[in-house]
Motif scaffolding. Sequence first.
Motif, PDB file in Angstrom:
ATOM      1  N   ILE A   9      41.357  56.986  45.262  1.00 16.85           N
ATOM      2  CA  ILE A   9      41.306  55.935  44.244  1.00 16.85           C
ATOM      3  C   ILE A   9      40.641  56.411  42.968  1.00 16.85           C
ATOM      4  O   ILE A   9      40.778  55.773  41.928  1.00 16.85           O
ATOM      5  N   GLU A 134      44.462  48.057  35.640  1.00 22.86           N
ATOM      6  CA  GLU A 134      44.837  49.069  36.630  1.00 22.86           C
ATOM      7  C   GLU A 134      46.152  49.749  36.242  1.00 22.86           C
ATOM      8  O   GLU A 134      46.777  49.435  35.241  1.00 22.86           O
ATOM      9  N   LYS A 139      42.677  52.040  40.346  1.00 20.78           N
ATOM     10  CA  LYS A 139      42.477  50.678  40.808  1.00 20.78           C
ATOM     11  C   LYS A 139      41.034  50.250  40.532  1.00 20.78           C
ATOM     12  O   LYS A 139      40.124  51.069  40.497  1.00 20.78           O
ATOM     13  N   TRP A 141      37.440  49.032  41.348  1.00 25.24           N
ATOM     14  CA  TRP A 141      36.575  49.103  42.523  1.00 25.24           C
ATOM     15  C   TRP A 141      35.178  48.626  42.137  1.00 25.24           C
ATOM     16  O   TRP A 141      34.811  48.618  40.964  1.00 25.24           O
ATOM     17  N   SER A 238      43.413  40.986  38.790  1.00 26.67           N
ATOM     18  CA  SER A 238      43.189  42.026  39.789  1.00 26.67           C
ATOM     19  C   SER A 238      41.959  41.652  40.603  1.00 26.67           C
ATOM     20  O   SER A 238      41.005  41.079  40.065  1.00 26.67           O
ATOM     21  N   VAL A 240      39.147  42.783  43.977  1.00 29.48           N
ATOM     22  CA  VAL A 240      38.609  43.834  44.830  1.00 29.48           C
ATOM     23  C   VAL A 240      37.538  43.234  45.732  1.00 29.48           C
ATOM     24  O   VAL A 240      36.786  42.350  45.308  1.00 29.48           O
TER      25      VAL A 240
END
Length: 250
Positions: A9, A134, A139, A141, A238, A240
Amino acid sequence: MKKMKLAAIFAGLVSVFTFSSCLNDGDGGPNYDLYEIVTVEEGSIFGGAVLKGDAWGYTYTPVSSSVLAGLKTSDGSYYKRAQVGIKLMEGEVITEGKKSYKVSEVGVMTVLNYKDFNLQPDTLKNDYALVSLEDANNKIWAINGYVNVPFTFKTKEQLSMNDFHLYAVGAKEDTLVTRLRQTKGSDDAYQTGSALISFHMPFNRGEFFEILNNVQPKNDTIVVKVTAKGENDKELVSTVKCSFTNMQGY
């Protein structure tokens, strides 16, 4: 020992707002054992400054303060976020279940952009559309108190990370809802740029903690939801998952 590569990632992270003076310019440097994105934690329970890794959750303790010399700023403080190469102390071996390691060398590859969550969103005057949150390689995190947001934007002029702000909007069950805003730009901008910013959660500020306190963790897990204005009135979203205790530094 067998070298370990940074988790997938983190591959290909790109930032247009770099600190060029913090890039290694040697002839290859030491033969590092690991490459990590880390948070520098000062005044830790280990005595001095240590590195908290993103990829595997390891803590790296330098054998002496000089090991972290490359992470010091001109005023003697430390950069908070960086991508580094790490040489373990002789005799140290990566072992399953072990989370703390002593290190003899740390080489700075890149200092990451980092800033606190914005605590005064009502004062932000503009909200320009982002191209995306992203991408295929990068991505969002969240770890060690930072929400790390890669994104793509449009501009007609030079921008800095001070033109982008992340702030808490509210809480819904186990989710902290946040908003990313670009406050400098132009509606007819055509140049595209990509950036990564690590946004620090200011747990010691009442206005932030008041919102966070309404989040209801599930088995120590919370969801951070990042939203942003997209092109053509599209809403970018998005999410997480992360450890609630880890984000608070426990």
